[in-house]
Design a protein around this motif. Sequence first.
Motif, PDB file in Angstrom:
ATOM      1  N   ASN A 209       0.916  -1.118   0.060  1.00 48.64           N
ATOM      2  CA  ASN A 209       0.104  -0.064   0.143  1.00 48.64           C
ATOM      3  C   ASN A 209       0.834   1.159  -0.196  1.00 48.64           C
ATOM      4  OD1 ASN A 209      -2.351  -1.349  -0.111  1.00 48.64           O
ATOM      5  ND2 ASN A 209      -2.485  -1.478   2.188  1.00 48.64           N
ATOM      6  N   LYS A 210       1.967   1.414   0.726  1.00 47.19           N
ATOM      7  CA  LYS A 210       2.873   2.569   0.819  1.00 47.19           C
ATOM      8  C   LYS A 210       3.499   2.561  -0.458  1.00 47.19           C
ATOM      9  CE  LYS A 210       6.718   1.877   2.927  1.00 47.19           C
ATOM     10  NZ  LYS A 210       7.619   1.601   4.117  1.00 47.19           N
ATOM     11  N   ILE A 211       3.753   1.600  -1.353  1.00 45.97           N
ATOM     12  CA  ILE A 211       4.369   1.661  -2.622  1.00 45.97           C
ATOM     13  C   ILE A 211       3.524   2.048  -3.593  1.00 45.97           C
ATOM     14  CG2 ILE A 211       5.282   0.415  -4.528  1.00 45.97           C
ATOM     15  CD1 ILE A 211       7.440   0.633  -2.339  1.00 45.97           C
ATOM     16  N   LEU A 212       2.212   1.663  -3.483  1.00 46.91           N
ATOM     17  CA  LEU A 212       1.050   1.915  -4.554  1.00 46.91           C
ATOM     18  C   LEU A 212       0.868   3.549  -4.304  1.00 46.91           C
ATOM     19  CD1 LEU A 212      -0.917  -1.093  -4.588  1.00 46.91           C
ATOM     20  CD2 LEU A 212       0.739  -0.229  -6.291  1.00 46.91           C
ATOM     21  N   GLN A 213       0.747   3.887  -3.110  1.00 47.58           N
ATOM     22  CA  GLN A 213       0.211   5.456  -2.874  1.00 47.58           C
ATOM     23  C   GLN A 213       1.540   6.398  -3.154  1.00 47.58           C
ATOM     24  OE1 GLN A 213      -0.255   5.617   1.266  1.00 47.58           O
ATOM     25  NE2 GLN A 213      -2.123   4.409   1.218  1.00 47.58           N
ATOM     26  N   ALA A 214       2.784   5.907  -3.091  1.00 42.73           N
ATOM     27  CA  ALA A 214       3.956   6.782  -3.663  1.00 42.73           C
ATOM     28  C   ALA A 214       3.785   6.961  -5.258  1.00 42.73           C
ATOM     29  CB  ALA A 214       4.976   6.090  -3.185  1.00 42.73           C
ATOM     30  N   LEU A 215       3.420   5.606  -5.863  1.00 36.53           N
ATOM     31  CA  LEU A 215       3.530   5.746  -7.344  1.00 36.53           C
ATOM     32  C   LEU A 215       2.322   6.654  -7.672  1.00 36.53           C
ATOM     33  CD1 LEU A 215       3.763   1.873  -8.016  1.00 36.53           C
ATOM     34  CD2 LEU A 215       5.500   3.821  -8.402  1.00 36.53           C
ATOM     35  N   THR A 216       1.198   6.676  -7.113  1.00 37.27           N
ATOM     36  CA  THR A 216       0.019   7.481  -7.453  1.00 37.27           C
ATOM     37  C   THR A 216       0.267   8.881  -7.345  1.00 37.27           C
ATOM     38  OG1 THR A 216      -0.814   7.502  -5.164  1.00 37.27           O
ATOM     39  CG2 THR A 216      -1.828   5.767  -7.025  1.00 37.27           C
ATOM     40  N   GLN A 217       1.220   9.452  -6.468  1.00 38.15           N
ATOM     41  CA  GLN A 217       1.753  10.848  -6.144  1.00 38.15           C
ATOM     42  C   GLN A 217       2.659  11.243  -7.409  1.00 38.15           C
ATOM     43  OE1 GLN A 217       3.245  10.602  -2.166  1.00 38.15           O
ATOM     44  NE2 GLN A 217       1.240  10.437  -1.324  1.00 38.15           N
ATOM     45  N   VAL A 218       3.400  10.227  -7.979  1.00 41.43           N
ATOM     46  CA  VAL A 218       4.115  10.609  -9.069  1.00 41.43           C
ATOM     47  C   VAL A 218       3.739  10.434 -10.262  1.00 41.43           C
ATOM     48  CG1 VAL A 218       6.155  10.722  -7.587  1.00 41.43           C
ATOM     49  CG2 VAL A 218       5.471   8.856  -8.653  1.00 41.43           C
ATOM     50  N   GLY A 219       2.432  10.126 -10.497  1.00 40.42           N
ATOM     51  CA  GLY A 219       2.040  10.089 -11.815  1.00 40.42           C
ATOM     52  C   GLY A 219       1.527   8.777 -12.218  1.00 40.42           C
TER      53      GLY A 219
END
Length: 370
Positions: free
Chosen positions: A196-206
């Motif tokens: 979840n942490k990885i996916l949230q970070a990915l959505t923040q960078v497009g």
Amino acid sequence: MIDLSLLPDGGMSWLEASGPGSHLVVSTRIRLARNLRSHRFATRSDAPERETILAEVEQAAAMTEGLRRAVRFRVDRLDLQDRQLLHERHLVSRELAAPEAAVRLRPAGGLLVQDQASVMINEEDHLRIQALRSGFALEAAWGLVATLDAELGQRLAFAFHPEFGYLTSCPTNVGTGLRASVLVHLPGLVLTKEINKILQALTQVGLTFRGLYGEGSEVVGNLFQLSNQTTLGKSELELLDHLGKLVRQVMEHEERARQILLRDATAILEDKVWRAYGLLRYARTLSFEETMNLLSGVRLGVGLGLIPNVGMYALNKLLVFTQPAHLAAAQGRALTDDEVPVRRAAYVRQVLEEEVGRRGPSAQAPPTPR
């Protein structure tokens, strides 16, 4: 029933597990959305205009090197099972295949396939030019798509705005019209609860993530399709470079998570992967979701060397051939809802038994207790 043997490699070369990083990445897809300047977009065009679009695209494609030998399908004239087959092979989208009653079958839908590239016609946009490659292969997929786009662009006038770029039916595709997707297997990050942490970070960078069949599909078997969210404001190469860097970082996180599991939870990990293998070898009924989750466990075991010499190709093949339309095609008839899980389990047992025969029984045995 359509003859899928007409397709080069049955349209399945992306399953070969021969591309870079195939132990983590199943496939890479790139597609470009294009529309013809002289016609209304798909949401406004009627059936006669869509027939004209189909004819114009097919005529132009026949004059290109990249599609001159293409196998053609008139998707809207295929029966439901054939449309499902094409969808299960990732050759057409759910929107074009309309495999469910809730999805409207689009008139004059077409598909052209040559080598590892294809074009969907009259999908959400007039053309969806796409390439699908084995493993993490953004550069190779882009090379195929860019060549096709250039060849078709010499013969078809695409809708283009000097400020906004290529114009598309959906505003999120305006600009380059490029959508690149990488199908990654991430069980390590799921088991360590880092996903979840990885996916949230990915959505923040497009970036965005979806399931095995892209938009609208659920994540099963720990298979995540990572893709760019927008196509406006950057060049195609900038978008691919951005996606490539982030996917490589995700792969590194996944590798680290697997090594932590191997170091700190060896017995639990071995039990999980061998339990999954055992269930697949001997189960008599399997749902699709259960199959995907068990395959994820076996794939993890193969990637870590815990289950030796089971081929990634066999595991990839099971992703597609355990689906309803492929099971029915193998039987040569439609299957009832009760028959599908039974045929699925039988097919999985057959494939894994062939692996044992091909690689030898000792290769399938769990390691000796230490």
